[in-house]
Design a protein around this motif. Structure first.
Motif, PDB file in Angstrom:
ATOM      1  N   UNK A  24       0.825  -1.366  -0.007  1.00 31.70           N
ATOM      2  CA  UNK A  24       0.072  -0.041  -0.087  1.00 31.70           C
ATOM      3  C   UNK A  24       0.732   1.137  -0.051  1.00 31.70           C
ATOM      4  N   UNK A  25       1.830   1.217   0.808  1.00 29.91           N
ATOM      5  CA  UNK A  25       2.770   2.451   0.755  1.00 29.91           C
ATOM      6  C   UNK A  25       3.543   2.485  -0.775  1.00 29.91           C
ATOM      7  N   UNK A  26       3.864   1.502  -1.156  1.00 29.16           N
ATOM      8  CA  UNK A  26       4.508   1.382  -2.621  1.00 29.16           C
ATOM      9  C   UNK A  26       3.319   2.185  -3.454  1.00 29.16           C
ATOM     10  N   UNK A  27       2.012   1.411  -3.290  1.00 29.17           N
ATOM     11  CA  UNK A  27       1.081   2.132  -4.354  1.00 29.17           C
ATOM     12  C   UNK A  27       0.872   3.660  -4.184  1.00 29.17           C
ATOM     13  N   UNK A  28       0.817   4.015  -2.864  1.00 33.99           N
ATOM     14  CA  UNK A  28       0.764   5.401  -2.711  1.00 33.99           C
ATOM     15  C   UNK A  28       1.710   6.261  -3.221  1.00 33.99           C
ATOM     16  N   UNK A  29       3.090   5.965  -3.118  1.00 34.05           N
ATOM     17  CA  UNK A  29       4.215   6.541  -3.321  1.00 34.05           C
ATOM     18  C   UNK A  29       4.174   6.893  -4.945  1.00 34.05           C
ATOM     19  N   UNK A  54      11.243  -5.242  11.146  1.00 34.89           N
ATOM     20  CA  UNK A  54      12.244  -4.505  10.301  1.00 34.89           C
ATOM     21  C   UNK A  54      13.390  -5.224   9.871  1.00 34.89           C
ATOM     22  N   UNK A  55      13.860  -6.464  10.528  1.00 32.00           N
ATOM     23  CA  UNK A  55      14.833  -7.338  10.229  1.00 32.00           C
ATOM     24  C   UNK A  55      14.510  -7.837   8.635  1.00 32.00           C
ATOM     25  N   UNK A  56      13.253  -8.049   8.718  1.00 33.88           N
ATOM     26  CA  UNK A  56      12.825  -8.862   7.303  1.00 33.88           C
ATOM     27  C   UNK A  56      12.173  -7.599   6.254  1.00 33.88           C
ATOM     28  N   UNK A  57      12.376  -6.289   6.476  1.00 35.27           N
ATOM     29  CA  UNK A  57      11.839  -5.238   5.793  1.00 35.27           C
ATOM     30  C   UNK A  57      12.166  -5.358   4.331  1.00 35.27           C
ATOM     31  N   UNK A  58      13.462  -5.421   4.127  1.00 37.65           N
ATOM     32  CA  UNK A  58      13.853  -5.408   2.880  1.00 37.65           C
ATOM     33  C   UNK A  58      13.647  -6.593   1.746  1.00 37.65           C
ATOM     34  N   UNK A  59      13.636  -7.728   2.779  1.00 34.26           N
ATOM     35  CA  UNK A  59      13.294  -8.845   2.132  1.00 34.26           C
ATOM     36  C   UNK A  59      11.802  -8.866   1.520  1.00 34.26           C
ATOM     37  N   UNK A  60      10.728  -8.459   2.541  1.00 36.94           N
ATOM     38  CA  UNK A  60       9.729  -8.153   1.916  1.00 36.94           C
ATOM     39  C   UNK A  60       9.345  -7.126   0.866  1.00 36.94           C
ATOM     40  N   UNK A  61      10.328  -6.195   1.095  1.00 39.48           N
ATOM     41  CA  UNK A  61       9.958  -5.057  -0.050  1.00 39.48           C
ATOM     42  C   UNK A  61      10.414  -5.601  -1.306  1.00 39.48           C
ATOM     43  N   UNK A  62      11.482  -6.506  -1.441  1.00 38.66           N
ATOM     44  CA  UNK A  62      11.794  -7.013  -2.654  1.00 38.66           C
ATOM     45  C   UNK A  62      10.788  -7.875  -3.294  1.00 38.66           C
ATOM     46  N   UNK A  63      10.125  -8.645  -2.541  1.00 40.64           N
ATOM     47  CA  UNK A  63       9.168  -9.490  -2.947  1.00 40.64           C
ATOM     48  C   UNK A  63       7.786  -9.004  -3.540  1.00 40.64           C
ATOM     49  N   UNK A  64       7.719  -7.458  -3.367  1.00 43.43           N
ATOM     50  CA  UNK A  64       6.449  -6.867  -3.741  1.00 43.43           C
ATOM     51  C   UNK A  64       6.363  -6.995  -5.219  1.00 43.43           C
ATOM     52  N   UNK A  65       5.298  -7.637  -5.723  1.00 36.81           N
ATOM     53  CA  UNK A  65       5.027  -7.662  -7.085  1.00 36.81           C
ATOM     54  C   UNK A  65       3.966  -6.485  -7.687  1.00 36.81           C
ATOM     55  N   UNK A  66       4.039  -6.519  -9.080  1.00 38.92           N
ATOM     56  CA  UNK A  66       2.986  -5.644  -9.684  1.00 38.92           C
ATOM     57  C   UNK A  66       1.718  -5.720  -8.941  1.00 38.92           C
ATOM     58  N   UNK A  67       1.196  -7.164  -9.059  1.00 38.68           N
ATOM     59  CA  UNK A  67      -0.195  -7.424  -8.704  1.00 38.68           C
ATOM     60  C   UNK A  67      -0.290  -7.192  -7.327  1.00 38.68           C
ATOM     61  N   UNK A  68       0.523  -7.195  -6.410  1.00 41.79           N
ATOM     62  CA  UNK A  68       0.441  -6.631  -5.275  1.00 41.79           C
ATOM     63  C   UNK A  68       0.010  -5.370  -4.894  1.00 41.79           C
ATOM     64  N   UNK A  69       0.700  -4.451  -5.612  1.00 39.75           N
ATOM     65  CA  UNK A  69       0.447  -3.039  -5.627  1.00 39.75           C
ATOM     66  C   UNK A  69      -0.796  -2.761  -6.345  1.00 39.75           C
ATOM     67  N   UNK A  70      -1.161  -3.352  -7.187  1.00 41.61           N
ATOM     68  CA  UNK A  70      -2.645  -3.019  -7.909  1.00 41.61           C
ATOM     69  C   UNK A  70      -3.709  -3.391  -6.721  1.00 41.61           C
ATOM     70  N   UNK A  71      -3.478  -4.594  -6.099  1.00 37.75           N
ATOM     71  CA  UNK A  71      -4.497  -5.057  -5.384  1.00 37.75           C
ATOM     72  C   UNK A  71      -4.750  -4.253  -4.137  1.00 37.75           C
ATOM     73  N   UNK A  72      -3.558  -3.614  -3.638  1.00 38.14           N
ATOM     74  CA  UNK A  72      -3.687  -2.586  -2.734  1.00 38.14           C
ATOM     75  C   UNK A  72      -4.301  -1.233  -2.947  1.00 38.14           C
ATOM     76  N   UNK A  73      -4.075  -0.948  -4.202  1.00 34.41           N
ATOM     77  CA  UNK A  73      -4.790   0.267  -4.789  1.00 34.41           C
ATOM     78  C   UNK A  73      -6.293   0.144  -4.980  1.00 34.41           C
ATOM     79  N   UNK A  74      -6.469  -1.301  -5.557  1.00 28.42           N
ATOM     80  CA  UNK A  74      -8.099  -1.372  -5.350  1.00 28.42           C
ATOM     81  C   UNK A  74      -8.636  -1.472  -4.024  1.00 28.42           C
TER      82      UNK A  74
END
Length: 690
Positions: free
Chosen positions: A292-297, A408-428
């Motif tokens: 969701x943060x990525x979609x807003x950005x 926070x230890x897994x923050x970058x790992x979870x960030x890297x795994x975000x897909x285009x589909x994840x972003x669109x689902x969050x926007x929806x």
């Protein structure tokens, strides 16, 4: 020799390996680095206070942050009591008077501040024990005096009076009130009436109820050790009375059923404040928090966001357009897309914002947008880790938000795994173009007609009307009748008579004016000189250096900007001659081109609207006859730009009334000039126009 052969072999092998790399193919990214976050040490007191300690011995400094994480508080008819409580905390204690308290803070080179449910202090580490003692004393034993209460109350009321004509301030409170409802902690707002309902006893009651340790966190960062912190905390905070704050129940805010425009008329607005908003329920611990943060950005997080690129870079409607989305463990929060735009493009801006929201919901973002945004978030995260405050904030979030220990230890790992589909689902899920509340605060006489004709997805958006206090109201009526006998010429004659009379004005041969203003912390100086012989000189200086100078000497003229001189064309000279007249209204009397366009409010005054030229409109006070405002329309870089000049604070000089306050605005930029001197028939020479 053997070692030399080995060296040659290593160099050759390295060169050969490099030569075999296909540099036309981007290498695959490696795994996200593991974040090794040092966890703060923690303990708690029996009264409920939780303490987090982050040791950092690089610099001999320490900071203390007290945060009380209470649920939202509804203040109701006494809205403002929390602000007054925060203002009174830290003004001495029951043991140390205000002056002595402040003097010691200054002597130690420390800083200390309080809010209604927070406190902060910082100092050199050698003074840490004393600063800890002073902070605890001020927090636990506040000295609420009637004298200080009256001072802070007056300050608060003065600020509220200032906000009554502040369009962005009005827009902000109306946006929140319409989103949550005025009977919700996030929707209520402070007024002069509610502040006048507050007494000192209300502040004391608020403090007793809510400044309690049940939900309190004390974060200590810097050149300290946990044993010392524990010893001092137990010594100074154990006496803090254990208590649980009261709880409230209030209705859950809901989105509107269909996209609609909520309009607030502000006649003094020089631009429109737009907010497209909807209610969301987002928490940090939600799985789709990061997407969701990525979609807003991507939509409106900054200068690279779609809103910014569309409304500023492409359309030049505004200086900036942005979006934000909140998260709240206690209550619903908001998604908001905003812009401050010129009146003429208010309707177009609303449509473009809705289009961009709809596009990110309906269409996947690009791979490039996702990659760049991930990189930006990763960079911010890594850079923030350099600050000890970051470690403390992360630990505090884990405690307050109920996050997994490895969030926070897994923050970058979870960030890297975000897909285009994840972003669109969050926007929806979190953005909406179908049940969005479009709040517009602006000058209705100039923007409302176009707003009422906005179509989105083939439907005309309904418009509902609200007051500055978010109450439902009727549509403004801008077609008030002009009294019989009132004409453009009679209005001009009344103005001339009001400022001194035709005979007096015609006796004036010249005048010189000096004025000053402040812009972005820098001093501006304005010098204006005119004569009755088509002569004008206007020089605007910053820090003593001329920024722009304009000179007209009958049929010749020039302009100097940043040291570069340009002679004026015949067309430009004719336009400037209109401004060069000592009193242009004297010329209006013999003109057949001026027309009465109607009447409308300028601030809280009824004014007659006179069309003076194709590009200039002037407003005159219907009661006094004085000139209140001029609106000039000019073309800049292919765009129609509106410049507004407000006249106020009229004073008499040599028998003629002149405005001593000139407020000039173009778009979001506003400059208030205060006239320091006006000279009549003196202070002007031929050399001024050379």
């Amino acid at each position: 020799m053997k070692n030399l052969y080995i060296l040659f072999f290593v160099v050759f092998a390295t060169f050969t390996a490099q030569a075999q790399v296909d540099r036309s193919v981007m290498p695959k990214p490696g795994p996200a680095p593991e974040i090794n976050l040092k966890e703060p040490q923690s303990f708690h007191l029996n009264n409920g206070l939780k303490v987090l300690v982050v040791e950092n011995h690089k610099l001999p400094r320490v900071s203390i942050q007290l945060t009380i994480d209470n649920p939202p508080i509804l203040e109701g008819k006494k809205a403002g009591v929390s602000s007054l409580t925060g203002a009174l905390l830290g003004k001495g204690t029951k043991n140390i008077d205000k002056d002595e308290f402040n003097e010691e803070i200054d002597f130690l080179g420390a800083r200390m501040s309080f809010g209604p449910q927070s406190a902060y202090a910082s100092s050199l580490s050698k003074y840490f024990p004393r600063i800890m003692e002073l902070l605890a004393d001020a927090a636990i034993n506040p000295n609420f005096s009637q004298e200080e209460f009256e001072k802070e109350k007056e300050k608060l009321i003065t600020g509220l009076k200032t906000e009554e004509k502040d369009v962005p301030a009005i827009a902000g409170r109306v946006q929140r009130a319409l989103a949550y409802g005025k009977n919700h902690p996030y929707g209520e707002f402070t007024t002069i009436e509610t502040v006048n309902n507050v007494g000192l006893s209300d502040v004391e009651a608020f403090y007793r109820d809510y400044f309690v340790p049940a939900n309190a966190y004390l974060v200590v960062i810097g050149d300290v050790d946990v044993d010392t912190v524990k010893e001092l905390t137990e010594k100074y905070f154990t006496s803090w009375t254990k208590a649980v704050p009261p709880t409230f129940t209030y209705s859950t805010p809901q989105n509107v059923y269909n996209t609609q425009i909520n309009f607030v008329d502000m006649p003094n607005a020089v631009q429109s404040e737009i907010a497209v908003q909807n209610i969301v329920t987002l928490k940090m611990k939600d799985e789709d928090y990061l997407p969701t943060l990525i979609a807003n950005q991507i939509l409106g997080g900054g200068g690279e966001g779609r809103l910014f690129l569309n409304l500023r870079e492409d359309k030049a409607y505004t200086y900036g357009s942005y979006s934000s989305i909140g998260n709240d463990k206690y209550e619903a929060s908001r998604f908001v897309a905003t812009a401050s735009v010129r009146n003429a493009v208010t309707d177009s801006s609303v449509v473009e914002i809705l289009n961009e929201i709809d596009r990110i919901i309906a269409q996947p973002v690009s791979e490039k947008e996702l990659k760049n945004t991930k990189a930006k978030y990763a960079g911010r995260f890594v850079m923030a880790l350099e600050q000890p405050q970051t470690i403390a904030n992360y630990a505090l979030n884990i405690e307050k938000e109920g996050l997994p220990k490895d969030f926070y230890k897994t923050y970058l790992e979870r960030l890297e795994k975000i897909t285009i589909e994840d972003v669109q689902n969050a926007a929806k899920k979190y953005f909406s173009s179908s049940n969005a509340r479009v709040v517009v605060v602006g000058k209705g006489s100039e923007v409302l007609e176009n707003l009422e004709n906005i179509q989105f997805k083939g439907k005309t958006l309904p418009v509902h009307y609200y007051t500055k206090t978010a109450d439902k109201t009727e549509k403004p009526n801008y077609k008030s009748e002009i009294p019989a006998g009132v004409t453009a010429k009679s209005i001009i004659e009344k103005y001339i008579e009001a400022i001194g009379g035709k005979t007096k004005l015609k006796s004036i041969e010249s005048f010189a004016m000096d004025a000053s203003a402040e812009m972005q912390g820098m001093q501006l100086e304005l010098q204006l000189k005119k004569t009755a012989k088509n002569q004008l000189m206007q020089d605007i200086k910053m820090m003593g250096n001329s920024m722009t100078k304009q000179v007209l000497n009958n049929d010749k003229g020039y302009v100097v900007m940043q040291g570069q001189r340009k002679d004026l064309s015949e067309e430009e000279i004719q336009k400037i001659k209109e401004e060069a007249a000592l009193f242009p209204e004297l010329n209006f009397l013999s003109s057949d081109n001026i027309s009465l366009e109607g009447s409308e409010m300028v601030g809280d005054k009824k004014a007659y609207k006179i069309k003076a030229t194709d590009s200039k409109t002037i407003f005159y006070d219907a009661d006094t006859g004085l000139k209140l405002k001029e609106v000039n329309v000019a073309e800049m870089q292919g765009q129609q730009m509106q410049q507004t000049l407000i006249f106020d604070d009229y004073k008499e000089v040599s028998g003629v009334l002149f405005p001593f306050k000139l407020s000039q605005s173009m778009g979001p930029q506003n400059i208030d000039f205060t006239v320091t001197e006006i000279k009549i028939n003196s202070g002007v020479s031929a050399a001024d126009f050379e």
